[in-house]
Design a protein around this motif. Structure first.
Motif, short mmCIF file in Angstrom:
data_model
loop_
_atom_site.label_atom_id
_atom_site.label_comp_id
_atom_site.label_asym_id
_atom_site.label_seq_id
_atom_site.Cartn_x
_atom_site.Cartn_y
_atom_site.Cartn_z
N GLY A 198 0.83 -1.21 0.00
CA GLY A 198 0.00 0.00 0.00
C GLY A 198 0.86 1.25 0.00
O GLY A 198 1.80 1.36 0.78
N PHE A 199 0.51 2.17 -0.87
CA PHE A 199 1.29 3.40 -1.01
C PHE A 199 0.53 4.59 -0.42
O PHE A 199 -0.66 4.77 -0.68
CB PHE A 199 1.54 3.72 -2.50
CG PHE A 199 2.49 2.77 -3.18
CD1 PHE A 199 2.06 1.51 -3.58
CD2 PHE A 199 3.79 3.15 -3.43
CE1 PHE A 199 2.93 0.63 -4.21
CE2 PHE A 199 4.67 2.28 -4.05
CZ PHE A 199 4.24 1.02 -4.45
N ILE A 200 1.25 5.39 0.35
CA ILE A 200 0.70 6.68 0.79
C ILE A 200 1.38 7.72 -0.10
O ILE A 200 2.55 8.04 0.09
CB ILE A 200 1.03 6.97 2.28
CG1 ILE A 200 0.66 5.77 3.17
CG2 ILE A 200 0.36 8.25 2.74
CD1 ILE A 200 -0.78 5.39 3.21
N GLY A 201 0.64 8.19 -1.07
CA GLY A 201 1.22 9.04 -2.12
C GLY A 201 1.59 8.14 -3.29
O GLY A 201 2.24 7.09 -3.09
N PHE A 202 1.13 8.51 -4.50
CA PHE A 202 1.40 7.63 -5.65
C PHE A 202 1.92 8.44 -6.84
O PHE A 202 1.40 8.37 -7.95
CB PHE A 202 0.12 6.84 -6.01
CG PHE A 202 0.40 5.55 -6.73
CD1 PHE A 202 1.23 4.59 -6.18
CD2 PHE A 202 -0.17 5.30 -7.98
CE1 PHE A 202 1.49 3.39 -6.85
CE2 PHE A 202 0.08 4.11 -8.66
CZ PHE A 202 0.91 3.16 -8.10
N GLY A 203 2.97 9.21 -6.54
CA GLY A 203 3.62 10.01 -7.59
C GLY A 203 4.69 9.20 -8.31
O GLY A 203 4.67 7.97 -8.31
N ARG A 204 5.65 9.95 -8.87
CA ARG A 204 6.69 9.32 -9.71
C ARG A 204 7.46 8.20 -9.02
O ARG A 204 7.61 7.11 -9.56
CB ARG A 204 7.71 10.39 -10.14
CG ARG A 204 7.32 11.22 -11.31
CD ARG A 204 8.41 12.23 -11.58
NE ARG A 204 8.51 13.14 -10.46
CZ ARG A 204 8.11 14.40 -10.47
NH1 ARG A 204 7.62 14.91 -11.56
NH2 ARG A 204 8.23 15.17 -9.41
#
Ligand code: DGY
Length: 324
Positions: free
Chosen positions: A153-159
């Motif tokens: 699980g990602f908190i923030g899904f930018g580059r």
């Protein structure tokens, strides 16, 4: 016409310093000391451009508004720019840039290093071997947690997060989910067959590994607090390659001590370079010294990117990586 004067606050890799000298009247920090606040103020008065980085004192309103300031652009060496008060810079009319893209892959690699290391107890195992304490293979020795196929699980899904997802999903068959108030395109979500959650809390509850990829500072400070650790699975691990202040370190220590979560892999800390004694004494954490972008290739590229922003500005163009 004389070249613009550019001050680099810290020592850069040789190739990047050479480029700085070729393009500008560059002032290099030969002994790589941390510049004092007075030195930073003096630099703002003397230079046309300043290239600071994450480990400097904050380029705050006091420094930006120093009397007789000459500096017109602060070109950060780093993608994160919480070391610069961008609101104060805007008010003072100073341009701020950062260095995105060039560190994406290497930082993502380090997130995977931490994830694999903490799950597979690599730090502990290495210490055991180095301390000559290994007594041999047996079926129950140092059992750890399987990574392949687990939920990430990602908190923030930018580059950088997407680069981690690329490795984790396609390399390790991990299921991807994320929370991001500014989600990426449907195309990207589809590429990773990712689950988009509307709240941070849902990702925390659902995941076997949580990896942080949000900016530091502001409302993200202590985003991972006691209540949020309590939502994670007891078997889950936290990975932080973003900024140290995003995690309430005291709450993390307590969560690790009380087996609220299984472990953590940290590249960044609230008060770098200080790492709390409690973290240092724990076996279920992997601790590395802010190495995300630390490859020669990437650090040279970061320097060149910072200089490209300064050059664009003095050529009368809009710097490509303007953040303020
Ligand atoms: C970055 O670029 O943000 C790295 O963490 C170094 O500052």
């Amino acid at each position: 016409m004389s070249k613009p004067k550019v001050i680099l606050t810290r020592k850069w890799p040789e190739a990047a310093e050479a480029k700085a000298k070729e393009l500008f009247d560059a002032v290099i920090n030969k002994d790589d000391h941390k510049m004092s606040i007075e030195e930073l103020k003096e630099a703002m008065r003397n230079a046309d451009a300043l290239c600071p980085t994450v480990s400097d004192f904050q380029i705050d309103s006091e420094i930006l508004n120093v009397k007789n300031r000459n500096c017109k652009i602060v070109a950060n060496f780093g993608v994160g720019f919480n070391n610069i008060d961008t609101e104060a810079a805007k008010k003072a009319g100073v341009i701020v840039t950062n260095t995105p893209d060039v560190l994406t892959d290497c930082t993502a690699d380090i997130a995977m290093v931490l994830l694999l290391s903490v799950a597979r107890r690599i730090g502990e195992g290495e210490r055991l071997v180095r301390n000559r304490e290994w007594s041999g293979w047996c079926p129950t020795h140092m059992l750890s947690t399987k990574v392949t196929g687990k939920k990430l699980g990602f908190i923030g899904f930018g580059r950088i997060a997407q680069a981690v997802a690329q490795k984790a999903h396609f390399g390790f068959g991990m299921e991807i989910s994320f929370y991001d108030p500014y989600p990426p395109s449907d195309e990207i979500i589809k590429k990773f067959s990712a689950k988009k959650f509307d709240t941070l809390e849902e990702v925390l509850r659902d995941s076997d590994f949580i990896t942080l990829h949000c900016p530091g500072g502001g409302s993200n400070t202590n985003l991972m607090n006691k209540d949020r650790f309590a939502l994670m699975k007891e078997s889950a691990f936290l990975i932080n390659t973003a900024r140290g202040d995003v995690v309430d370190e005291a709450a993390l220590v307590q969560a690790l001590k009380d087996d609220v979560i299984a472990g953590a892999g940290l590249d960044v800390y609230a008060k770098e370079p200080t790492v709390t004694e409690e973290l240092l004494s724990m076996n279920n954490v992997v601790l590395i010294p802010h190495l995300g972008s630390a490859t020669t290739e990437t650090r040279v590229a970061m320097g060149l990117r910072s200089l490209a922003n300064v050059k664009a500005f003095f050529d009368g163009k809009e710097p490509g990586d303007r953040v303020a």
